[in-house]
Every structure is written in C-alpha cells, then in structure tokens.
Design a protein around this motif. Sequence first.
Motif, short mmCIF file in Angstrom:
data_model
loop_
_atom_site.label_atom_id
_atom_site.label_comp_id
_atom_site.label_asym_id
_atom_site.label_seq_id
_atom_site.Cartn_x
_atom_site.Cartn_y
_atom_site.Cartn_z
N LYS A 87 1.06 -1.59 0.58
CA LYS A 87 0.23 0.22 0.49
C LYS A 87 0.83 1.44 0.12
CE LYS A 87 -3.65 2.45 1.87
NZ LYS A 87 -4.87 1.93 3.92
N ASN A 88 1.92 1.38 0.57
CA ASN A 88 3.09 2.10 0.83
C ASN A 88 3.59 2.85 -0.41
OD1 ASN A 88 5.40 3.56 1.75
ND2 ASN A 88 3.80 3.80 3.53
N ALA A 89 3.86 1.43 -1.28
CA ALA A 89 4.69 1.46 -2.27
C ALA A 89 3.76 2.41 -3.59
CB ALA A 89 5.33 0.16 -2.40
N MET A 90 2.60 1.38 -3.31
CA MET A 90 1.72 2.36 -4.38
C MET A 90 1.65 4.45 -4.27
SD MET A 90 0.74 0.40 -5.96
CE MET A 90 -1.00 0.64 -6.89
N MET A 91 1.93 4.51 -3.33
CA MET A 91 2.36 6.11 -3.43
C MET A 91 3.12 6.72 -3.81
SD MET A 91 0.35 6.12 0.16
CE MET A 91 -0.28 8.35 1.04
N ASP A 92 4.23 5.78 -4.42
CA ASP A 92 5.63 6.08 -4.67
C ASP A 92 5.36 6.15 -6.40
OD1 ASP A 92 8.53 6.30 -6.29
OD2 ASP A 92 8.85 5.21 -4.43
N PRO A 93 6.16 7.46 -7.02
CA PRO A 93 5.96 7.74 -8.25
C PRO A 93 6.91 7.03 -8.65
CG PRO A 93 5.59 9.88 -6.88
CD PRO A 93 6.10 9.08 -5.38
N GLU A 94 8.09 6.71 -8.61
CA GLU A 94 8.42 5.44 -10.06
C GLU A 94 7.52 4.31 -9.27
OE1 GLU A 94 13.04 3.95 -9.46
OE2 GLU A 94 12.44 5.17 -8.04
N ILE A 95 7.11 3.69 -8.23
CA ILE A 95 6.51 2.59 -8.63
C ILE A 95 5.26 2.75 -9.65
CG2 ILE A 95 5.02 1.00 -7.04
CD1 ILE A 95 7.93 0.76 -6.60
N GLN A 96 4.87 3.72 -9.15
CA GLN A 96 3.88 4.27 -9.85
C GLN A 96 3.93 3.84 -11.78
OE1 GLN A 96 1.84 7.93 -8.85
NE2 GLN A 96 1.30 7.02 -6.69
N GLN A 97 5.60 5.12 -11.96
CA GLN A 97 5.31 4.54 -13.26
C GLN A 97 6.21 3.99 -13.47
OE1 GLN A 97 8.60 7.27 -14.00
NE2 GLN A 97 9.16 7.93 -15.86
N ILE A 98 6.38 2.71 -13.05
CA ILE A 98 6.86 1.07 -13.28
C ILE A 98 5.52 0.24 -14.21
CG2 ILE A 98 7.78 -0.57 -13.17
CD1 ILE A 98 9.84 0.72 -11.29
N ALA A 135 5.06 -2.48 -21.55
CA ALA A 135 5.48 -3.28 -21.45
C ALA A 135 5.97 -4.14 -20.45
CB ALA A 135 6.91 -2.71 -21.84
N MET A 136 5.95 -3.04 -18.95
CA MET A 136 6.38 -3.49 -18.34
C MET A 136 4.92 -5.08 -17.50
SD MET A 136 9.49 -4.16 -16.31
CE MET A 136 8.84 -5.02 -14.50
N GLN A 137 3.65 -4.52 -17.40
CA GLN A 137 2.35 -5.08 -17.89
C GLN A 137 2.34 -6.48 -18.44
OE1 GLN A 137 -0.47 -1.79 -19.26
NE2 GLN A 137 -0.03 -0.25 -17.08
N VAL A 138 2.80 -6.22 -19.67
CA VAL A 138 3.23 -7.59 -20.82
C VAL A 138 3.45 -8.35 -19.94
CG1 VAL A 138 3.53 -8.33 -22.16
CG2 VAL A 138 2.56 -6.02 -22.50
N ILE A 139 4.56 -8.58 -19.33
CA ILE A 139 5.96 -8.99 -18.84
C ILE A 139 5.30 -9.59 -17.31
CG2 ILE A 139 8.49 -9.10 -17.83
CD1 ILE A 139 8.79 -7.42 -19.62
N LEU A 140 5.13 -8.67 -16.59
CA LEU A 140 4.59 -9.40 -14.87
C LEU A 140 3.19 -10.07 -15.46
CD1 LEU A 140 4.44 -5.86 -13.13
CD2 LEU A 140 5.90 -7.58 -12.59
N GLU A 141 2.18 -10.21 -16.49
CA GLU A 141 1.63 -10.49 -16.47
C GLU A 141 1.73 -12.09 -17.06
OE1 GLU A 141 -2.45 -11.09 -19.48
OE2 GLU A 141 -1.79 -9.65 -19.78
N GLN A 142 2.87 -11.87 -18.12
CA GLN A 142 3.50 -13.61 -18.48
C GLN A 142 3.95 -14.51 -17.90
OE1 GLN A 142 6.42 -11.89 -21.64
NE2 GLN A 142 4.53 -12.57 -23.17
N MET A 143 5.00 -13.57 -16.11
CA MET A 143 4.89 -14.12 -15.49
C MET A 143 3.96 -14.47 -13.99
SD MET A 143 8.35 -11.45 -13.99
CE MET A 143 9.68 -11.30 -15.29
N GLN A 144 3.35 -14.10 -14.19
CA GLN A 144 2.46 -14.75 -13.62
C GLN A 144 1.81 -16.01 -14.11
OE1 GLN A 144 -1.68 -12.29 -12.86
NE2 GLN A 144 -1.70 -13.00 -10.63
N LYS A 145 1.74 -16.37 -15.59
CA LYS A 145 0.97 -17.25 -15.65
C LYS A 145 1.53 -18.02 -16.40
CE LYS A 145 -2.54 -14.91 -18.80
NZ LYS A 145 -2.80 -14.38 -20.31
N ASP A 146 3.25 -17.86 -16.09
CA ASP A 146 4.32 -18.73 -16.52
C ASP A 146 5.62 -18.65 -15.84
OD1 ASP A 146 6.39 -20.62 -17.38
OD2 ASP A 146 5.95 -20.14 -19.37
#
Length: 320
Positions: A264-275, A280-291
């Motif tokens: 919850k705290n991290a979600m307020m960090d602008p750098e984390i929000q940007q990531i 591209a990172m959204q696609v990568i994280l989704e792939q990692m979750q599935k495989d």
Amino acid sequence: MSAAALAAKERGNAAYKAKKFSEAIAAYDEAISLDPTDITFYNNKGAVHFEKGEYTEVISVCTKGLDVGREQRADYKHIAKSLSRIAKAHLKLGDLDSAMTFYDKAITENRDAVILKERAEVVKQVKEREAKAYIDPAKSTEEKNKGNELFKQGKYADAIPFYTEAIKRNPQDHVPHSNRAACYTKLMEFGLAMEDCNKCIELNPGFIKGYLRKAALLKIDKPTEAKSVYERALEIDPKNAEAQQGYQHCVNQMRNLSPEERAKNAMMDPEIQQILKDPAMQVILEQMQKDPTAAQEHLKNPQVAEKFQKLVQSGIVSIR
C-alpha cells in the motif's frame, strides 16, 4: 445608413476578406464620406489598418469612430469594439499601460468573452514585466542573509518573509526555496515545505539539500517514497552521511511493515506508479504470473531486472 454608404461598406468588407487592403480602405472612406455618422465604417477601416500593421493609423481612425459613436449614441458593442481595437494597437506598439487602459474601458462597455480574454493576456504581460523589473540578485542575497540570521535564532516564522522576498528578487535561485522549506518544516507546515522542496529540485536538480529535505518530510509516513528520494541524493553524493542514514532508516522501517502495508505504501511512490503504468512491464508481469519460468528470460534484460527488483523490494511483487 444610406443605400450608397451600405453598398460601399459591403465592397470594403469583400475586399478585406480578399486581403485587398487598399481597395478596402478606399471603399470604407467612400462609406464615411457618404455617411460620417456610422461608427462601424471607422471600426472596419481600423481593422484593415491593423492587418497592414499600421497601428498608429488604427488608433487615429478608431478614436475618430469612437467620438462619432458617442455623439450618435451608438450600440455599446460597437463602442467596445473601437476601444478594444485601440487597445490591441497599443499592445502591438509595445505600450502595455495604454493597452490596459483601453481594455478596461472596453469591458465597462461590454464584458465580451473575447475582450476579457485579450485583457487577461495583457494583465499577465504586465505582471511579468513588473516581476522582471523587480529582479535584483544583490538584494535577493541581502534578504536571504537576513532570513538566515533569523533562522539561526530560531525565529522561523520571522525568517519566511525574507526568503519570500529573496525569491521575488531572484526567482531562479533555488537556495531561498530550500531555506524556506526548512522554516516551514520547523513550523510543521509540511505541505508548504514540500512545495518549496519540489521547486528547489526543479530549479537545480543537482542540489542535494533539496532531496534531503524532501526525503525527511516523506520518511515520516511514506518510507518507500523517501527511500527513492534518498537514492537520488546518493546518486549526487554517494558518501553523504545524511543520505546514507536516511536511506537505511527507510529500509529498516519498511522491514517492519506487513506485506500489505508495504504494498500500500509503495503504491504512493511515483517511481513505482510509473513502472506499473509501463505497458511493456504490464505485459511482462502478466506473463510471469501465468508462466513463472518466463521470469528468467525477461530478467536477462538489465532494465527489466532493475524495475522488477524495485517491485519486489517494495512488496508489490512477491517471489515464491
């Protein structure tokens, strides 16, 4: 308005639209000679001179039209048009004060949206001129030094006006913002302190004290954001003791948080929000979750690995 005068006006309008300015002026002059009591002829002729860049002529013609309009009790909209056209001509001639005067007169006749917008732009230019004329780096330094003396005495509220004056005297100097932020922090005006820290960093991204003061404000209840700011400070000076200690404090503080609190705290960090907003990172994280085995391939990319590590450290992503 006689038929002949109206016909001359229409010829003038057609010539104006066709950018045949000499013909337009001749036609409007004919209309005026046939009926010198109609303000619109003068206003239209003034518009032609404006397009030709003959601003002194604009003022002369529209002033004459204004006198005629007053005598004939012309519609207030036509009066306002004469006044605003004179104002625009003064503006083109670089006379802001006269432009302001005539715009003020125009809006007393008709608070037309276009006139109000043009006037607002002149107001902005007047303020910018005044602010520029007020700039004096030497006096800025004097005011800053007075503020520094009061700060040393613990008179934080008294020091603020001097730092504010220093900023007005030299808006590009980052130091008064940093110093005023320190005063606001002492007075527990954290929102105002943060504004000054951000402005200080904007003016001089290489000034470490701006980051240190900002991080000190954040570490109270936003250790993840504070940690990122301390990291930036350490990029400027890796040996800075305050940045090292602050960074370690944030790391320790984050360790004591539950996984849910960390995330919850991290979600307020602008750098984390940007990531997380990076497609591209959204696609990568989704792939990692599935495989999960896909992670090894993606982490060969140094940039992806760095971003992924930040998500892990923040508690957004967990490794099992």
